[in-house]
Design an enzyme around this catalytic site. Structure first.
Site, short mmCIF file in Angstrom:
data_model
loop_
_atom_site.label_atom_id
_atom_site.label_comp_id
_atom_site.label_asym_id
_atom_site.label_seq_id
_atom_site.Cartn_x
_atom_site.Cartn_y
_atom_site.Cartn_z
N ASP B 132 29.78 0.09 11.83
CA ASP B 132 29.98 -1.27 11.36
C ASP B 132 30.14 -2.22 12.53
OD1 ASP B 132 30.07 -3.10 9.33
OD2 ASP B 132 32.20 -2.83 8.90
N HIS B 139 33.08 -15.41 11.44
CA HIS B 139 34.14 -14.48 11.04
C HIS B 139 35.02 -14.11 12.24
CE1 HIS B 139 36.21 -11.15 9.15
NE2 HIS B 139 35.74 -10.30 10.02
N GLU B 206 35.17 -7.20 2.38
CA GLU B 206 34.40 -7.85 3.45
C GLU B 206 32.96 -7.98 2.98
OE1 GLU B 206 36.75 -7.29 7.57
OE2 GLU B 206 35.22 -5.77 7.24
N GLU B 208 29.37 -8.09 3.56
CA GLU B 208 28.47 -7.68 4.64
C GLU B 208 27.09 -7.32 4.09
OE1 GLU B 208 29.89 -4.76 7.37
OE2 GLU B 208 32.00 -5.30 7.13
N ASP B 262 32.85 -3.70 2.87
CA ASP B 262 33.69 -2.84 3.70
C ASP B 262 35.16 -3.13 3.33
OD1 ASP B 262 34.38 -1.08 5.76
OD2 ASP B 262 34.59 -2.72 7.19
N ARG B 266 44.44 -4.36 5.19
CA ARG B 266 44.83 -5.16 6.37
C ARG B 266 46.17 -4.76 6.97
NH1 ARG B 266 40.00 -6.95 7.78
NH2 ARG B 266 39.04 -8.22 6.16
N GLN B 269 45.72 -1.54 8.79
CA GLN B 269 44.94 -1.84 9.99
C GLN B 269 45.80 -2.41 11.11
OE1 GLN B 269 41.58 -4.38 9.07
NE2 GLN B 269 40.86 -4.48 11.19
N LYS B 282 39.93 1.51 6.95
CA LYS B 282 38.57 1.18 6.54
C LYS B 282 37.77 2.42 6.16
CE LYS B 282 38.07 -3.12 9.15
NZ LYS B 282 37.18 -4.00 8.40
N THR B 286 33.68 2.39 1.09
CA THR B 286 32.72 1.36 1.51
C THR B 286 31.63 1.36 0.45
OG1 THR B 286 33.17 1.88 3.82
CG2 THR B 286 31.19 0.60 3.37
N GLU B 392 40.57 -14.40 5.66
CA GLU B 392 40.21 -15.75 6.08
C GLU B 392 40.54 -16.77 4.99
OE1 GLU B 392 36.33 -13.72 7.11
OE2 GLU B 392 36.05 -15.61 8.19
#
Lengths: 448, 448
Positions: B132, B139, B206, B208, B262, B266, B269, B282, B286, B392
């Site tokens: 990834d 971003h 996410e 993507e 993905d 958080r 992480q 992560k 997915t 975000e």
């Protein structure tokens, strides 16, 4: 234990070891599974074609009919055997002990010379995913001290969880595979803001062990005698997405252990790794030894696990968990064409057990598959002669050391070979791992 | 272009699209490759059994006889087709155009209803390795600003190389696969030194795109008509260890593109990622969309690549490289059981082209294989309504927003569903991607 194949005392592959690998010969260039015994290989594919195999608790197609995943070549490897469960591995080990300890020696139809130059070793399994941990306190402390100073050496999370990153399965190769010095972006000087594209100038090895996971089908009765059909239905299962393993459960699903060299491009790593971790600096080559030593062979060499201070969270507690006392050696062959020992360490220098690493990996529900490869991370011993990487041994390249006729060794030069070996002793026999070896070739020319 | 299968204007799967997927039906539960056309699927396995297939430039076993790697089930998927090269993909696309544009309609023997609830989609390929990237400037800037402030938002390496991490192939799932909220180590409060084990409290998506690599056998003549035997010998090859691709070469070896979510934990992480990058945060799930849209279908929607300031190193320059103008939408279904749009972005918001990412991946000589999956990283647009993650959109959870009847949305709650959609327009037809969708189930109970 009596063995009809003769070998001297202290041989790395006695009847108590019986590691599994995949080999080919000049006479029969088709790769196939085998077991190392003395200076021979017991050809398991050939064994399936003899009357001796009638007593095998594992069906013949496990060793003779499996395609290599991800390729359309129809070679056989150890994928199907690894995808069984521990009771089957144990039953097959008892079967092997039985046929090797008979008075009547085995014939040339099933025994192949292991040390002949015409006998080649291949990748033993198809690796699903490859993950590398960072589980040696000494290595983490050494690296942290060199970069941040001894008082800030350990990151806040390190004593609470086995730190790891996902590695690259496609570039895992078997011992003896040479590789080119990687090129990539590096900073010519530490303070630069503009990188250059260059062959790596700080190529390192990492002394590690790798371990291979087996089947995660927890529901089969331990005594079930597997048929091929049974295995197709129940065997070779991954954990379901969301399924979580305890360290005790995880430990039961480890097939065996190999030596592992996680070659690393330190200057590429320094520039690229913020914030998502090492990428190109560790995906150009990872070498494993060809023989997978089973957990059953290792079991007598269990020693206490580390004392965890602060205490681990309950999901990581490994009741009865052990480390393994396997002596490890790193040797480098440089200018004078002789191997010189540069480090002596042990597999016991892991803050987290194999079961804890595999259990942690499954914590969030990540699907674990038979044939996944997990590396322990660099295993440094708490001694100056026990450092598992050149980064540590040369103090980030600042303190060159002597290596035979080379007086200013820091990182690897073109033509250097690195060899890892391992052995467990002290029970009246030796459990050897064979070699994990590779030679660094010059960088390929840059693109026009 | 005329098509014998009828569909309205603006349909996501017109004859100009022809994306590839793997499906099964109640009548025939064996997964097999197909092509989406209008509200139907053209069953490629069935097509191989008709006289129409005589003109196919690709041999029948490509669609009907390949085992799924890593498993011993003998289902067929798109592995063998993806492992061909671009000339074969193009020739087969022309063949499909030919049989679909005939006056005489195709029969029920090869056309299956796509939108029936009994038609199920499966993973289209066996993924080799999954990587990834982090290729959207917007971003990276948004995340960096939230964490370090706008003046320190971008890390020094970001404008020089496509930052990436190796992901976990085993937990990539097809749209519609629900998953449990992951549990793991988190800090209950930001300043804590002792973590707790808890269900994730900051579960994010996410937005993507993923892209799939094909064969890297550079030596086959572009016009070679492949036979099955030929393919066994030459097709499906990985790059050799040490082989490096330019962005132009890499671009030619991309098979196609999917939507990719993905999912990210958080809080897990934040605690785990120093220094080796995201791991358990992560690797629990997915999700990809089931239809792989070919590069040939996307080609008309190419737009200029980003201006790179400072200039990229020569090995990353992509002469003629383009981004693709694919509109992307994120919708969430929460308390009121209706999907609400939370973000509109585009695939064009990538600082690095697909070719640049794949080329960079091969820089150090990492072996790239057919069926590798590469994610672009979160694609945020430079607009407040174009943010590709909740991190975000909610400003690290500090600024809740309205979502239908839910007035205080920050991160995902149990039962929430997230749907990504994509479409390219403006050439007289639409190229749709289908859905990339998943529902968050409650965390599984903790271990005793």
């Amino acid at each position: 234990m009596h063995c009809s194949v003769p070998y001297p005392a202290d041989h790395p592959f006695p009847i108590e070891n019986l590691p599994y690998g995949v080999f080919s010969t000049a006479q029969d260039p088709e790769p196939r599974p085998g077991v190392a015994i003395g200076d021979c290989i017991l050809d398991l594919a050939a064994l399936t074609r003899t009357p001796l195999f009638a007593e095998s608790p594992v069906p013949a197609p496990v060793f003779a009919e499996v395609r290599r995943a991800g390729s359309r070549e129809s070679v056989s490897n150890l994928d199907a055997f690894v995808a069984l469960e521990r009771s089957s591995w144990r039953a097959f080990r008892r079967f092997l002990h039985g046929i090797l300890s008979r008075e009547e020696p085995l014939g040339d139809d099933v025994l192949v010379p292991r040390t002949s130059p015409e006998t080649q070793m291949h990748m033993p399994i198809t690796i699903g995913d490859y993950t590398d941990f960072y589980a040696s306190y000494e290595h983490a402390f050494n690296c942290g001290s060199l970069i941040r100073g001894a008082d800030k050496a350990m990151q806040p999370n390190w004593r609470h969880l086995p730190v790891a990153y996902h590695g690259r399965a496609s570039s895992v190769v078997v011992s003896g595979t040479d590789f080119h010095r990687p090129s990539g972006q590096i900073l010519a000087s530490p303070g630069d803001s503009q990188p250059i594209f260059s062959p790596c100038k700080r190529l390192d090895y990492e002394l590690e062990m790798g371990f291979v996971s087996g089947c995660f089908c927890l529901s089969i009765g331990a005594q079930a005698r597997l048929t091929w059909h049974h295995m197709q239905i129940y065997g070779g299962k991954a954990t379901q997405l969301g399924q979580r393993l305890s360290p005790q459960q995880a430990q039961e699903h480890i097939f065996g252990v190999v030596l592992l060299n996680d070659w690393s491009a330190r200057d590429i790593q320094t520039w690229e790794y913020v914030p998502l971790g090492p990428f190109l600096s560790k995906n150009f080559c990872t070498t494993i030894s060809p023989w997978i030593v089973s957990m059953d062979a290792l079991e007598p060499f269990g020693v206490g696990q580390y004392a965890h201070e602060p205490a681990l969270l309950p999901y990581l507690e490994h009741d009865g968990g052990v480390n393994y006392d396997v002596d490890l050696t790193v040797e480098i062959k440089a200018d004078d064409d002789e191997y010189h020992v540069v480090s002596r360490s042990s597999m016991k220098h892991m803050y987290y057990t194999l079961g804890q690493m595999l259990a942690h990996h499954s914590t969030t529900g990540c699907s674990m598959r038979p044939g996944d490869l997990l590396g322990t991370g660099t295993l440094s011993a708490p001694r100056p002669d026990g450092l598992g990487s050149l980064l540590e041994k040369s103090k980030l390249g600042r303190e060159p050391f002597g290596l035979g006729s080379r007086k200013d060794m820091t990182f690897l030069r073109d033509g250097d070979s690195v060899r890892l070996t391992g052995s467990a002793r002290g029970k009246g026999y030796t459990i050897g791992f064979g070699h994990c070896e590779g030679t660094l070739l010059p960088a390929l020319p840059l693109l026009d």
